[in-house]
Every structure is written in structure tokens, then in C-alpha cells.
Write a protein that holds these residues in place. Sequence first.
Motif, PDB file in Angstrom:
ATOM      1  N   ASN A  49      -7.377   0.166  11.192  1.00 22.85           N
ATOM      2  CA  ASN A  49      -6.258   0.272  10.253  1.00 22.85           C
ATOM      3  C   ASN A  49      -6.588  -0.244   8.859  1.00 22.85           C
ATOM      4  O   ASN A  49      -5.790  -0.081   7.934  1.00 22.85           O
ATOM      5  CB  ASN A  49      -5.047  -0.482  10.806  1.00 22.85           C
ATOM      6  CG  ASN A  49      -4.478   0.200  12.041  1.00 22.85           C
ATOM      7  OD1 ASN A  49      -4.222   1.394  12.017  1.00 22.85           O
ATOM      8  ND2 ASN A  49      -4.312  -0.551  13.123  1.00 22.85           N
ATOM      9  N   HIS A  50      -7.760  -0.879   8.731  1.00 23.05           N
ATOM     10  CA  HIS A  50      -8.198  -1.396   7.440  1.00 23.05           C
ATOM     11  C   HIS A  50      -9.685  -1.120   7.277  1.00 23.05           C
ATOM     12  O   HIS A  50     -10.412  -0.951   8.260  1.00 23.05           O
ATOM     13  CB  HIS A  50      -7.930  -2.901   7.329  1.00 23.05           C
ATOM     14  CG  HIS A  50      -6.486  -3.266   7.436  1.00 23.05           C
ATOM     15  ND1 HIS A  50      -5.600  -3.095   6.392  1.00 23.05           N
ATOM     16  CD2 HIS A  50      -5.767  -3.760   8.475  1.00 23.05           C
ATOM     17  CE1 HIS A  50      -4.397  -3.477   6.779  1.00 23.05           C
ATOM     18  NE2 HIS A  50      -4.465  -3.880   8.039  1.00 23.05           N
ATOM     19  N   THR A  86      -7.369  11.278  10.519  1.00 21.62           N
ATOM     20  CA  THR A  86      -7.506   9.879  10.911  1.00 21.62           C
ATOM     21  C   THR A  86      -8.898   9.590  11.468  1.00 21.62           C
ATOM     22  O   THR A  86      -9.416  10.349  12.299  1.00 21.62           O
ATOM     23  CB  THR A  86      -6.456   9.526  11.984  1.00 21.62           C
ATOM     24  OG1 THR A  86      -5.153   9.781  11.448  1.00 21.62           O
ATOM     25  CG2 THR A  86      -6.553   8.068  12.415  1.00 21.62           C
ATOM     26  N   SER A 231     -12.677   6.335  -5.479  1.00 23.15           N
ATOM     27  CA  SER A 231     -11.378   6.172  -6.135  1.00 23.15           C
ATOM     28  C   SER A 231     -11.085   7.353  -7.047  1.00 23.15           C
ATOM     29  O   SER A 231      -9.934   7.644  -7.351  1.00 23.15           O
ATOM     30  CB  SER A 231     -11.323   4.863  -6.925  1.00 23.15           C
ATOM     31  OG  SER A 231     -12.314   4.842  -7.932  1.00 23.15           O
ATOM     32  N   SER A 234     -10.491  10.213  -3.889  1.00 23.48           N
ATOM     33  CA  SER A 234      -9.381   9.949  -2.953  1.00 23.48           C
ATOM     34  C   SER A 234      -8.624   8.690  -3.385  1.00 23.48           C
ATOM     35  O   SER A 234      -8.627   7.671  -2.684  1.00 23.48           O
ATOM     36  CB  SER A 234      -9.919   9.770  -1.525  1.00 23.48           C
ATOM     37  OG  SER A 234     -10.636  10.905  -1.112  1.00 23.48           O
ATOM     38  N   GLN A 236      -5.588   7.668  -3.455  1.00 23.51           N
ATOM     39  CA  GLN A 236      -4.453   7.139  -2.696  1.00 23.51           C
ATOM     40  C   GLN A 236      -4.847   6.636  -1.304  1.00 23.51           C
ATOM     41  O   GLN A 236      -4.002   6.087  -0.598  1.00 23.51           O
ATOM     42  CB  GLN A 236      -3.372   8.216  -2.559  1.00 23.51           C
ATOM     43  CG  GLN A 236      -2.828   8.718  -3.888  1.00 23.51           C
ATOM     44  CD  GLN A 236      -2.342   7.584  -4.773  1.00 23.51           C
ATOM     45  OE1 GLN A 236      -1.642   6.675  -4.312  1.00 23.51           O
ATOM     46  NE2 GLN A 236      -2.718   7.618  -6.041  1.00 23.51           N
ATOM     47  N   ASN A 237      -6.088   6.839  -0.919  1.00 24.67           N
ATOM     48  CA  ASN A 237      -6.516   6.438   0.418  1.00 24.67           C
ATOM     49  C   ASN A 237      -6.529   4.919   0.546  1.00 24.67           C
ATOM     50  O   ASN A 237      -7.115   4.221  -0.293  1.00 24.67           O
ATOM     51  CB  ASN A 237      -7.899   7.012   0.705  1.00 24.67           C
ATOM     52  CG  ASN A 237      -8.349   6.755   2.125  1.00 24.67           C
ATOM     53  OD1 ASN A 237      -8.826   5.672   2.446  1.00 24.67           O
ATOM     54  ND2 ASN A 237      -8.204   7.756   2.979  1.00 24.67           N
ATOM     55  N   THR A 238      -5.900   4.404   1.608  1.00 23.33           N
ATOM     56  CA  THR A 238      -5.803   2.945   1.795  1.00 23.33           C
ATOM     57  C   THR A 238      -7.172   2.316   1.952  1.00 23.33           C
ATOM     58  O   THR A 238      -7.451   1.240   1.394  1.00 23.33           O
ATOM     59  CB  THR A 238      -4.942   2.629   3.032  1.00 23.33           C
ATOM     60  OG1 THR A 238      -3.636   3.164   2.820  1.00 23.33           O
ATOM     61  CG2 THR A 238      -4.841   1.127   3.244  1.00 23.33           C
ATOM     62  N   PHE A 239      -8.053   2.954   2.715  1.00 21.86           N
ATOM     63  CA  PHE A 239      -9.402   2.422   2.895  1.00 21.86           C
ATOM     64  C   PHE A 239     -10.132   2.318   1.565  1.00 21.86           C
ATOM     65  O   PHE A 239     -10.848   1.351   1.304  1.00 21.86           O
ATOM     66  CB  PHE A 239     -10.213   3.304   3.840  1.00 21.86           C
ATOM     67  CG  PHE A 239      -9.783   3.249   5.283  1.00 21.86           C
ATOM     68  CD1 PHE A 239      -9.129   2.149   5.804  1.00 21.86           C
ATOM     69  CD2 PHE A 239     -10.053   4.309   6.124  1.00 21.86           C
ATOM     70  CE1 PHE A 239      -8.746   2.096   7.135  1.00 21.86           C
ATOM     71  CE2 PHE A 239      -9.673   4.273   7.467  1.00 21.86           C
ATOM     72  CZ  PHE A 239      -9.017   3.162   7.968  1.00 21.86           C
ATOM     73  N   LYS A 241      -8.792   1.958  -1.426  1.00 23.55           N
ATOM     74  CA  LYS A 241      -8.223   0.842  -2.193  1.00 23.55           C
ATOM     75  C   LYS A 241      -8.791  -0.488  -1.710  1.00 23.55           C
ATOM     76  O   LYS A 241      -9.098  -1.381  -2.518  1.00 23.55           O
ATOM     77  CB  LYS A 241      -6.704   0.851  -2.076  1.00 23.55           C
ATOM     78  CG  LYS A 241      -6.038   2.041  -2.760  1.00 23.55           C
ATOM     79  CD  LYS A 241      -4.523   2.034  -2.537  1.00 23.55           C
ATOM     80  CE  LYS A 241      -3.863   3.230  -3.205  1.00 23.55           C
ATOM     81  NZ  LYS A 241      -2.395   3.270  -2.970  1.00 23.55           N
ATOM     82  N   GLU A 242      -8.952  -0.644  -0.398  1.00 24.64           N
ATOM     83  CA  GLU A 242      -9.501  -1.889   0.154  1.00 24.64           C
ATOM     84  C   GLU A 242     -10.989  -2.007  -0.159  1.00 24.64           C
ATOM     85  O   GLU A 242     -11.490  -3.112  -0.417  1.00 24.64           O
ATOM     86  CB  GLU A 242      -9.247  -1.936   1.655  1.00 24.64           C
ATOM     87  CG  GLU A 242      -7.768  -2.072   1.987  1.00 24.64           C
ATOM     88  CD  GLU A 242      -7.467  -1.953   3.472  1.00 24.64           C
ATOM     89  OE1 GLU A 242      -6.368  -2.360   3.888  1.00 24.64           O
ATOM     90  OE2 GLU A 242      -8.329  -1.446   4.234  1.00 24.64           O
ATOM     91  N   ASN A 245     -11.168  -3.226  -3.635  1.00 23.45           N
ATOM     92  CA  ASN A 245     -10.841  -4.646  -3.697  1.00 23.45           C
ATOM     93  C   ASN A 245     -12.066  -5.492  -3.363  1.00 23.45           C
ATOM     94  O   ASN A 245     -12.340  -6.509  -4.012  1.00 23.45           O
ATOM     95  CB  ASN A 245      -9.701  -4.976  -2.736  1.00 23.45           C
ATOM     96  CG  ASN A 245      -9.288  -6.422  -2.805  1.00 23.45           C
ATOM     97  OD1 ASN A 245      -8.931  -6.936  -3.869  1.00 23.45           O
ATOM     98  ND2 ASN A 245      -9.329  -7.115  -1.680  1.00 23.45           N
TER      99      ASN A 245
END
Length: 395
Positions: A49-50, A86, A231, A234, A236-239, A241-242, A245
Motif C-alpha cells: 500500500n506504500h 494494482t 512525477s 504519473s 498523481q500516483n501515490t507510490f 509521491k512517496e 518524498n
Amino acid sequence: MMRKPYLNLFISFLFLNHAACHAQPHPELRGSIWTDKDWKRMVYLIQPNHFSEIAADYLGQVIDSSMIDEDGFFAFRHIPVLKEKTLVLFVVQENGARFPNHLMNERPTDANYMPMVLSNQDRITISADITHFQKTFTVNDDSGDNKIMLALRDTNIAAFQKFLNSPVKQDEDSLLLERERAYRNYLTVLMQFVDSTKYLEAALVAIRWISPTGDFERDPEFLIRQCEKWSSLSPQNTFVKELCNAAAKNKLPVLIGDRIPDITLPMANGDTLMLSTQMGSSLTILDIWASWCAPCRKENREVLAPLFTTYKNKGFQIIGYSMDSNDAAWKEGIAKDGVTWPQASHLQGDTSPFLNALRITTIPANFILDHDGKIIAKNLFGEELSAYVREFFQR
């Protein structure tokens, strides 16, 4: 009067049929796994999930599981509806394993999991040998995402077998650097794969294989490059963005292209001088070492000393900075290695302010600086470092 129940049944039939036609499909996954007495007759579907959970031991979430029958057949029957494409892992476990999300990452040839990409429309059949699960994993899905995931698997195994599968036969002082050189060659193959692919999920898996612990001290430029690439593709992809970070520059060591921090250094001769005052007029190696570091000491004697003798009158300088905390051991190392270039240390071990400014903890390490103190290369050792300096002065 008698026709009303039939009307109700007809309306109910229409409703159910309408609902069935508009129900969201689930992925259908089944296949055959050749089992072994030392392995559980179970296969698990794990979802990270991350970003930090991708290919990470004990961290992914179990979203379905299936028994493997006597003939090796299995089928997942309770996969939840997926919101989007997914990334998942197929995982098997040895007898005695307590957790379904335990991943064997030490050797890709023995890995007990295989990453794949799923969507709700997928109807996939797989096969594998449970004892070499990832290595033997095959799938009937010819989509680009899973073709490239299998290509990544093959690339990873081939690179591991080429660079890391054979014992390194060297003397003890060379062993660590030889191992690091072999490991760097292996990682370079994976980095080239990530740089060249257009498939996000395969890239994310490869990035995590490059550093399962999330430590990119030796490769911060690579991590930043991936953040910039994905970035853009993609955002908007959560992965992603992480990932970005983790790639924040203030969390990573100083980068190629940065100017080296110019701080005051306590020198071995008792002076306290700014780093910039000790630099060469054309090229400087800032060498981070310690008296207790065997490969560092070998590098002093066999690489740095000859380079300094050859090029010191051509604008070349070496500045040593030690992670020692013992003054006597530090100066004994300087004397025994025949070090004649400037040496500095705060004698605070790995808590020194200079190492904090560089944001590094691993040695041996070095930074190659131009005449302005800009980092133009780093962490080159042995013949690679000698060749770099030699070619610099032949330009």
C-alpha cells in the motif's frame, strides 16, 4: 389477480439481470504450482500500500489466499474489486513460516514471490515450481505490464548470477572493495533497466530491489532522477509521491554538481583551516576514511599515495578526513600508510559535524572536486579512481 406474482417475479428477474450486467468484474487468477514437502500448500496474494512496502519483508497486506490441491491447482476466489491497475505479489511460504508476507530477498534465484500488475478485467493463469518460485514463474498474460515484469525478473537474476553468484577470491584488505565493486556492477544493470523502462510498476519494483532498506546513500542522483521522471509521467500516483518524498535533497548526501560544504577542519598538524584553503588548483580528492577501515588503508597505500606523488605538482590535491575517535590510532595510521597529504578529523567518529554536512555514514567514500569545489564525481576506488585522475590530467 393470479398474474400479479408472475409480474413480481419478472420484475425481480429484470432487476437481478440488470445488476449482474453492471456488477464490477473481479480479476480471475488461477494456475498450477508444483509443490514440495518442505513448503506449505498455500499461495497468497499480497498488496503493498506504500512505496516502502514494495518487495519489503513482512509489510504487504494479504488480500486473498488459496489452497494448492494435490494436483497443484489453485484459484483465488475473493480478490476485492480493484480501484485501478494494482501492483501485487504472488507469495509462497516454507513450512514453519509464521507470516504470509515474509519475502525472501537474499538471492533472486531463491525468491519466494513474484510481482505482477492486476486490473479488474484480467483473466490470468500462472505456473511455477514452489521451490524456485520467482525464477520459474510463468504467466499467460501478454500485457505490457507483466511482460516487462518478467523481463525485470530475468534481468535481475542474470545480473546477480554474473556479478554476485561467485565467491570473490582476494586478500582480506581487498575483500570489501571487491564485493562493493561487484555489487555496484549488479546495481548498475538494474539502474539501467529503470532508466530505460516506461512501465511504472516494474520500475518501482526495481528501485526497491536496488535498495530494499530504502538506503540510497551511494545512489542519491539515481533516486532524484527517478522522482523527476515518474512525477512527470504519473504525477498523481501515490507510490510516486512517496518516492519523491524519499528523494528530497535534504535527506540525501551531497550530489554530483553540488559545491562541497566549506567548513572549518581541525588538521592533524594542529592547525584549524577552512576546507577551501587546502584544495588543489585543478583537481582535489576529498577522501573519507578511518584507521580501522582495512580497505581505506589499502587505498591510502596503493592508490592515493602513487596518485599524489605523480600529480601533486600539477594542481592536484588530496584531503583526508578521518572518522576516527582516537587521536593516537588516527596518527599511527597516517604514519604507517606514508600519507603526506593534508589530514583532518574532528575525532568524533561518525557523529562529526563534517559527516553531518555531507550526510554520509558509509566509508570508504570520496568526493572528486574541481577547482571551485564542485563535486564532479564520487566514490571511485582502485583502478577506476586512478584512471579518472590520469585521464583528467591528459586532457
